[in-house]
Design an enzyme around this catalytic site. Sequence first.
Site, PDB file in Angstrom:
ATOM      1  N   SER A 148      44.750  39.845  29.604  1.00 31.67           N
ATOM      2  CA  SER A 148      44.195  40.751  28.580  1.00 31.67           C
ATOM      3  C   SER A 148      45.081  40.664  27.351  1.00 31.67           C
ATOM      4  O   SER A 148      46.240  40.249  27.442  1.00 31.67           O
ATOM      5  CB  SER A 148      44.214  42.196  29.105  1.00 31.67           C
ATOM      6  OG  SER A 148      43.884  43.109  28.080  1.00 31.67           O
ATOM      7  N   TYR A 161      48.620  49.431  33.815  1.00 32.25           N
ATOM      8  CA  TYR A 161      47.738  48.361  33.333  1.00 32.25           C
ATOM      9  C   TYR A 161      48.536  47.312  32.556  1.00 32.25           C
ATOM     10  O   TYR A 161      48.366  46.108  32.756  1.00 32.25           O
ATOM     11  CB  TYR A 161      46.618  48.943  32.451  1.00 32.25           C
ATOM     12  CG  TYR A 161      45.528  47.942  32.122  1.00 32.25           C
ATOM     13  CD1 TYR A 161      44.744  47.381  33.129  1.00 32.25           C
ATOM     14  CD2 TYR A 161      45.279  47.548  30.805  1.00 32.25           C
ATOM     15  CE1 TYR A 161      43.742  46.460  32.836  1.00 32.25           C
ATOM     16  CE2 TYR A 161      44.274  46.636  30.503  1.00 32.25           C
ATOM     17  CZ  TYR A 161      43.508  46.095  31.525  1.00 32.25           C
ATOM     18  OH  TYR A 161      42.517  45.186  31.234  1.00 32.25           O
TER      19      TYR A 161
HETATM   20  P1  NAD Z   1      33.082  45.010  34.125  1.00 34.62           P
HETATM   21  O1  NAD Z   1      33.286  46.424  34.559  1.00 34.62           O
HETATM   22  O2  NAD Z   1      31.987  44.724  33.160  1.00 34.62           O
HETATM   23  O3  NAD Z   1      32.843  44.081  35.424  1.00 34.62           O
HETATM   24  C1  NAD Z   1      33.775  44.121  36.467  1.00 34.62           C
HETATM   25  C2  NAD Z   1      33.167  43.501  37.717  1.00 34.62           C
HETATM   26  O4  NAD Z   1      34.172  43.576  38.746  1.00 34.62           O
HETATM   27  C3  NAD Z   1      31.960  44.290  38.213  1.00 34.62           C
HETATM   28  O5  NAD Z   1      30.968  43.400  38.690  1.00 34.62           O
HETATM   29  C4  NAD Z   1      32.544  45.144  39.335  1.00 34.62           C
HETATM   30  O6  NAD Z   1      31.585  45.508  40.328  1.00 34.62           O
HETATM   31  C5  NAD Z   1      33.609  44.207  39.884  1.00 34.62           C
HETATM   32  N1  NAD Z   1      34.673  44.904  40.600  1.00 34.62           N
HETATM   33  C6  NAD Z   1      35.289  46.066  40.267  1.00 34.62           C
HETATM   34  N2  NAD Z   1      36.204  46.383  41.184  1.00 34.62           N
HETATM   35  C7  NAD Z   1      36.172  45.391  42.121  1.00 34.62           C
HETATM   36  C8  NAD Z   1      36.875  45.168  43.335  1.00 34.62           C
HETATM   37  N3  NAD Z   1      37.791  46.051  43.771  1.00 34.62           N
HETATM   38  N4  NAD Z   1      36.607  44.054  44.035  1.00 34.62           N
HETATM   39  C9  NAD Z   1      35.654  43.185  43.635  1.00 34.62           C
HETATM   40  N5  NAD Z   1      34.932  43.350  42.490  1.00 34.62           N
HETATM   41  C10 NAD Z   1      35.206  44.449  41.752  1.00 34.62           C
HETATM   42  O7  NAD Z   1      34.500  44.511  33.586  1.00 34.62           O
HETATM   43  P2  NAD Z   1      34.844  43.376  32.506  1.00 34.62           P
HETATM   44  O8  NAD Z   1      34.920  44.030  31.185  1.00 34.62           O
HETATM   45  O9  NAD Z   1      33.950  42.223  32.670  1.00 34.62           O
HETATM   46  O10 NAD Z   1      36.338  43.004  32.925  1.00 34.62           O
HETATM   47  C11 NAD Z   1      36.602  41.907  33.776  1.00 34.62           C
HETATM   48  C12 NAD Z   1      38.068  41.517  33.677  1.00 34.62           C
HETATM   49  O11 NAD Z   1      38.402  41.244  32.335  1.00 34.62           O
HETATM   50  C13 NAD Z   1      39.058  42.561  34.186  1.00 34.62           C
HETATM   51  O12 NAD Z   1      40.132  41.899  34.834  1.00 34.62           O
HETATM   52  C14 NAD Z   1      39.571  43.200  32.909  1.00 34.62           C
HETATM   53  O13 NAD Z   1      40.848  43.762  33.052  1.00 34.62           O
HETATM   54  C15 NAD Z   1      39.560  41.987  31.985  1.00 34.62           C
HETATM   55  N6  NAD Z   1      39.508  42.355  30.561  1.00 34.62           N
HETATM   56  C16 NAD Z   1      38.395  42.961  30.054  1.00 34.62           C
HETATM   57  C17 NAD Z   1      38.381  43.316  28.714  1.00 34.62           C
HETATM   58  C18 NAD Z   1      37.187  43.988  28.077  1.00 34.62           C
HETATM   59  O14 NAD Z   1      37.315  44.490  26.967  1.00 34.62           O
HETATM   60  N7  NAD Z   1      36.026  44.031  28.723  1.00 34.62           N
HETATM   61  C19 NAD Z   1      39.484  43.055  27.905  1.00 34.62           C
HETATM   62  C20 NAD Z   1      40.585  42.428  28.454  1.00 34.62           C
HETATM   63  C21 NAD Z   1      40.590  42.079  29.797  1.00 34.62           C
END
Ligand code: NAD
Length: 285
Positions: A148, A161
Amino acid sequence: MGKFTGKIAIVTGGALGIGGATARNLAKNGATVVIADIDEDAANNNVQKINSIGGEAVFIKADMSVSDDIEGMVDFTYRNFNGVDFIVQNAFGVISGVTRIRGDAVSVKEEDWDYGISILAKAIYLGAKHVVPIMKKNGGGSIVNMASVHSILQEPGILVYEAGKAAVVGMTRQMATEYGPDGIRVNAIAPGHIVGEGLKALWDKNPTGHKFFEDQYPVRRTGVPDDIANGVSFLCSEEASFITGHTLVIDGGLTVQLQETFGLRQAKYALDNPETDLFGPAAEG
Ligand code: NAD
């Protein structure tokens, strides 16, 4: 023939958001994708989307905070497809519990620290623990870990985090060094604010807040899951065969702008747009 025809990919958290788009991208390029997620309905929905465009995907229910589930996910993939070429370690959403654990070193609860770090960092190590022997046996592979911008820039009040995402970068570099001789490349991606299905629902309730948020980005927009899926696809591909140990920042320039001028521009924006709801839902990311 796609560039990933014959390749087997695991995408954790591959039902929605970044993982959902990544699963579709890899499948569109010919990979067989195993979607490992806790959300059965959303994952099956993504499998259907992929199958409907002629791609191949299957779902396995696996919770990345449970060690046995991580091992089971890799075993399932190996038993059914006889290999793992790519693993995208992405699970845990921006609106799920782990990203919202509050507290600094003084105030964070010890059990919250243990839970958060076990998910954010331990799941990455466990995923590698189980796929690396298979990749070694099959002559190599590619691991992409989801970091991230929080791996690089720090925010008060969310020690868990920030520490967990910094650890993702450290583990990526260590594993790249360790497994490079085995043909296994290990990279990370550091996304900026990416609006998937969950965040979109929140931002739709607060459009002025979203506009303010977008204005913080040099490209004047926040990201979409495909922005990150394209980066994953590149890092898995042969075009990236000399890239390992790298953290690819995909953030519309958020982390390269000079903070002082940025702060002044944001203050002006807020003064010029007094109706802006700066603190509504999804203002944090
Ligand atoms: P999201 O909530 O849209 O999707 C997350 C997915 O992970 C979902 O399908 C959920 O069901 C699944 N999930 C949640 N907990 C789980 C578990 N314990 N085991 C298996 N699956 C699980 O999230 P996103 O925004 O796509 O984020 C995905 C990754 O990207 C994360 O690691 C997050 O930290 C990172 N990230 C996201 C952002 C952002 O702004 N969206 C920014 C930086 C980093």
